[in-house]
Scaffold this active site. Sequence first.
Site, PDB file in Angstrom:
ATOM      1  N   GLY A  71      -2.909   4.334 -51.908  1.00  0.00           N
ATOM      2  CA  GLY A  71      -2.251   4.186 -50.616  1.00  0.00           C
ATOM      3  C   GLY A  71      -3.101   4.675 -49.465  1.00  0.00           C
ATOM      4  N   TYR A  73      -2.500   6.558 -45.192  1.00  0.00           N
ATOM      5  CA  TYR A  73      -2.039   7.820 -44.619  1.00  0.00           C
ATOM      6  C   TYR A  73      -0.521   7.936 -44.714  1.00  0.00           C
ATOM      7  CZ  TYR A  73      -6.572   9.068 -42.623  1.00  0.00           C
ATOM      8  OH  TYR A  73      -7.886   9.421 -42.470  1.00  0.00           O
ATOM      9  N   CYS A 180       0.903   4.289 -43.602  1.00  0.00           N
ATOM     10  CA  CYS A 180       0.544   3.300 -44.620  1.00  0.00           C
ATOM     11  C   CYS A 180      -0.200   2.109 -44.033  1.00  0.00           C
ATOM     12  CB  CYS A 180       1.782   2.834 -45.390  1.00  0.00           C
ATOM     13  SG  CYS A 180       2.604   4.187 -46.253  1.00  0.00           S
TER      14      CYS A 180
END
Length: 215
Positions: A71, A73, A180
């Site tokens: 993923g 942040y 994200c």
Amino acid sequence: MVEWRHWDGLVPYEQARVAMEERVAAIHAGSAPEAIWLLEHPPLYTAGTSANPADLVDPDRFPVHDAGRGGQYTYHGPGQRVAYVMLDLNTRGRDVRRFVTALEDWVIATLAEFNVRGERREGRVGVWVVRDDKPPAPDGSAREDKIAAIGIKLRRWISFHGISINLDPDLSHFEGIVPCGIREHGVTSLVDLGLPVTMTDLDLALRRAFDKTFG
């Protein structure tokens, strides 16, 4: 049996990360059972393996940790329930895509207990809520806000990291990152949706929904 543990207070991120790695090693060695840890962190940002440095809008706002999970942040902070998930996929099926889908199903089933319709979106990891109470987007589509994030790592097919659900965090704290990597949608929480849910309510719903989803 899956061992459930509630951590008290605001847990420093590195403390939780190191403890997770130790638990994963113990599960692999057969000296500890699978585990779900429920906790809250002080305000911080974590960077996943796909994080784009340009998405860290305000790098000095809160500490930034290299999470090592998949993923981009993500923000963690008070009022957000983090569930770290240490499950052995050697016995549950070595299928990463299916496992991530199961985590999404777990969150969706949890939200349904509060009459919130959580949805998944193609190309967007996490769980989303359609905001019919907000004006449409410029292209006429309905607004959507993210209510839960998912990011995992596997070591010897044992998972760690996990999910986070926004109960009542300070939503302005998300402004220091592009959550994200998605700029065109916002972030919400159960309380932001007008639901007076407590952390105890959420934890009980998580436990019930886990048993239904993972058996």
